[in-house]
Design an enzyme around this catalytic site. Structure first.
Site, PDB file in Angstrom:
ATOM      1  N   GLU A 161       0.844  -1.198   0.000  1.00  0.00           N
ATOM      2  CA  GLU A 161       0.000   0.000   0.000  1.00  0.00           C
ATOM      3  C   GLU A 161       0.879   1.248   0.000  1.00  0.00           C
ATOM      4  O   GLU A 161       1.739   1.418   0.866  1.00  0.00           O
ATOM      5  CB  GLU A 161      -0.933   0.005   1.214  1.00  0.00           C
ATOM      6  CG  GLU A 161      -1.788   1.256   1.362  1.00  0.00           C
ATOM      7  CD  GLU A 161      -2.599   1.576   0.115  1.00  0.00           C
ATOM      8  OE1 GLU A 161      -2.532   2.740  -0.349  1.00  0.00           O
ATOM      9  OE2 GLU A 161      -3.290   0.673  -0.399  1.00  0.00           O
TER      10      GLU A 161
ATOM     11  N   ASP B 184       5.788   1.611  -3.003  1.00  0.00           N
ATOM     12  CA  ASP B 184       5.226   1.775  -4.341  1.00  0.00           C
ATOM     13  C   ASP B 184       5.357   0.454  -5.097  1.00  0.00           C
ATOM     14  O   ASP B 184       6.360  -0.256  -4.954  1.00  0.00           O
ATOM     15  CB  ASP B 184       5.993   2.877  -5.071  1.00  0.00           C
ATOM     16  CG  ASP B 184       5.304   3.337  -6.343  1.00  0.00           C
ATOM     17  OD1 ASP B 184       5.150   2.497  -7.257  1.00  0.00           O
ATOM     18  OD2 ASP B 184       4.955   4.518  -6.436  1.00  0.00           O
TER      19      ASP B 184
ATOM     20  N   TYR C 187     -14.534  -1.654  -0.726  1.00  0.00           N
ATOM     21  CA  TYR C 187     -15.135  -1.096  -1.936  1.00  0.00           C
ATOM     22  C   TYR C 187     -16.149  -2.065  -2.532  1.00  0.00           C
ATOM     23  O   TYR C 187     -17.219  -1.662  -2.997  1.00  0.00           O
ATOM     24  CB  TYR C 187     -14.052  -0.797  -2.977  1.00  0.00           C
ATOM     25  CG  TYR C 187     -13.352   0.521  -2.802  1.00  0.00           C
ATOM     26  CD1 TYR C 187     -14.042   1.725  -2.899  1.00  0.00           C
ATOM     27  CD2 TYR C 187     -11.982   0.561  -2.561  1.00  0.00           C
ATOM     28  CE1 TYR C 187     -13.391   2.935  -2.744  1.00  0.00           C
ATOM     29  CE2 TYR C 187     -11.317   1.769  -2.402  1.00  0.00           C
ATOM     30  CZ  TYR C 187     -12.024   2.953  -2.498  1.00  0.00           C
ATOM     31  OH  TYR C 187     -11.376   4.148  -2.346  1.00  0.00           O
ATOM     32  N   GLU C 188     -15.794  -3.329  -2.534  1.00  0.00           N
ATOM     33  CA  GLU C 188     -16.665  -4.342  -3.131  1.00  0.00           C
ATOM     34  C   GLU C 188     -18.010  -4.393  -2.420  1.00  0.00           C
ATOM     35  O   GLU C 188     -19.067  -4.499  -3.061  1.00  0.00           O
ATOM     36  CB  GLU C 188     -15.967  -5.700  -3.061  1.00  0.00           C
ATOM     37  CG  GLU C 188     -16.652  -6.807  -3.835  1.00  0.00           C
ATOM     38  CD  GLU C 188     -15.792  -8.060  -3.896  1.00  0.00           C
ATOM     39  OE1 GLU C 188     -16.295  -9.075  -4.397  1.00  0.00           O
ATOM     40  OE2 GLU C 188     -14.620  -8.014  -3.445  1.00  0.00           O
TER      41      GLU C 188
ATOM     42  N   THR D  35     -13.687  -6.838  -0.517  1.00  0.00           N
ATOM     43  CA  THR D  35     -13.009  -5.643  -0.021  1.00  0.00           C
ATOM     44  C   THR D  35     -14.069  -4.657   0.464  1.00  0.00           C
ATOM     45  O   THR D  35     -15.272  -4.844   0.233  1.00  0.00           O
ATOM     46  CB  THR D  35     -12.176  -4.973  -1.123  1.00  0.00           C
ATOM     47  OG1 THR D  35     -13.059  -4.320  -2.047  1.00  0.00           O
ATOM     48  CG2 THR D  35     -11.307  -5.979  -1.876  1.00  0.00           C
TER      49      THR D  35
ATOM     50  N   ASP E 205      -7.156   1.842  -8.911  1.00  0.00           N
ATOM     51  CA  ASP E 205      -7.537   3.113  -9.533  1.00  0.00           C
ATOM     52  C   ASP E 205      -7.590   2.914 -11.049  1.00  0.00           C
ATOM     53  O   ASP E 205      -6.612   2.478 -11.655  1.00  0.00           O
ATOM     54  CB  ASP E 205      -6.493   4.174  -9.183  1.00  0.00           C
ATOM     55  CG  ASP E 205      -6.949   5.589  -9.525  1.00  0.00           C
ATOM     56  OD1 ASP E 205      -7.641   5.757 -10.555  1.00  0.00           O
ATOM     57  OD2 ASP E 205      -6.599   6.519  -8.781  1.00  0.00           O
TER      58      ASP E 205
ATOM     59  N   LYS F 290      -8.199   8.465 -17.888  1.00  0.00           N
ATOM     60  CA  LYS F 290      -7.676   9.294 -18.977  1.00  0.00           C
ATOM     61  C   LYS F 290      -6.523   8.583 -19.686  1.00  0.00           C
ATOM     62  O   LYS F 290      -5.661   7.989 -19.053  1.00  0.00           O
ATOM     63  CB  LYS F 290      -7.220  10.647 -18.436  1.00  0.00           C
ATOM     64  CG  LYS F 290      -8.369  11.485 -17.883  1.00  0.00           C
ATOM     65  CD  LYS F 290      -7.893  12.823 -17.359  1.00  0.00           C
ATOM     66  CE  LYS F 290      -9.073  13.636 -16.813  1.00  0.00           C
ATOM     67  NZ  LYS F 290      -8.638  14.941 -16.265  1.00  0.00           N
TER      68      LYS F 290
END
Length: 213
Positions: free
Chosen positions: A69, A96, A193-194, A191, A118, A122
């Site tokens: 993370e 990273d 988010y899930e 997760t 993420d 773009k």
């Protein structure tokens, strides 16, 4: 998304150095000594708040998990979650993804999990996507042939891009679902988010790919 600064984060991570490994490059090729066994190592790149990796560690005690993370303000939540779970087979790294090859020897990792990365929608940000060829090469370098990626997202555009990226890289697609929660896949750990997206009726996309041996 702007991350809220947590001035106490450094001290908290230092106090929990048994979970949050502060000098991971020192253990390159020696992660078995950290865990005290030779069980396979699975990593999650972008581990977020830690619900997935702590759940996987409890579900699979014979596998060692390492969460990657980038954001310190996020990883502190994951550390607390791992601590609360009392799982002994999970460590967290505040690094990273670009530095994976500094931390793991070739073949030291057996699987990479990418959960709700993420999407960087773009075009000019394509190289930041964790399924871009640059990162696939990083994963290949730490896993070698026979390694696999398990990928989940709620973003259809990122999913389609990733399937194309996997194919162009020469990876073998072994599983795909356009609606994971209405599939027959067992043992899925969600997760944060899930849970949120699923509650809104958003389909979850999943793919599994592996390097050809």
């Amino acid at each position: 998304m702007r991350m809220r600064h947590k001035p106490w984060a450094d001290d908290f991570l230092a106090e929990n150095a048994d979970i949050a490994i502060s000098n991971p490059a020192d253990y390159k090729g020696k992660w078995n000594t950290v865990f005290g066994n030779d069980n396979p190592i699975h990593i999650e790149v972008g581990t977020g708040k830690g619900q997935f990796i702590s759940g996987m560690a409890k579900q699979n005690p014979d596998i060692n998990y390492i969460g990657i993370e980038l954001f310190k303000s996020v990883i502190v939540t994951a550390v607390q979650k791992v601590k609360d779970s009392e799982a002994q087979n999970v460590k967290l790294l505040n690094i990273d993804a670009d530095t994976l090859t500094d931390v793991f020897e070739p073949g030291e990792v057996k699987r990479v999990y990418l959960n709700f990365s993420d999407p960087w929608p773009k075009k000019r940000h394509e190289k930041r996507r964790l399924t871009y060829s640059h990162f696939l090469k990083k994963y290949e370098e730490v896993m070698g042939k026979g390694g696999s990626i398990h990928f989940k997202t709620d973003n259809r555009g990122l999913f389609e891009y990733s399937l194309k990226s996997f194919s162009e890289y020469g990876l073998l697609l072994t599983y795909v679902s356009l609606d994971l929660h209405n599939s027959n896949l067992e043992g899925n750990i969600m997760t944060e988010y899930e849970e949120k997206f699923s509650a809104l009726g958003q389909p979850i996309y999943r793919a599994e790919v592996e390097w050809r041996t």
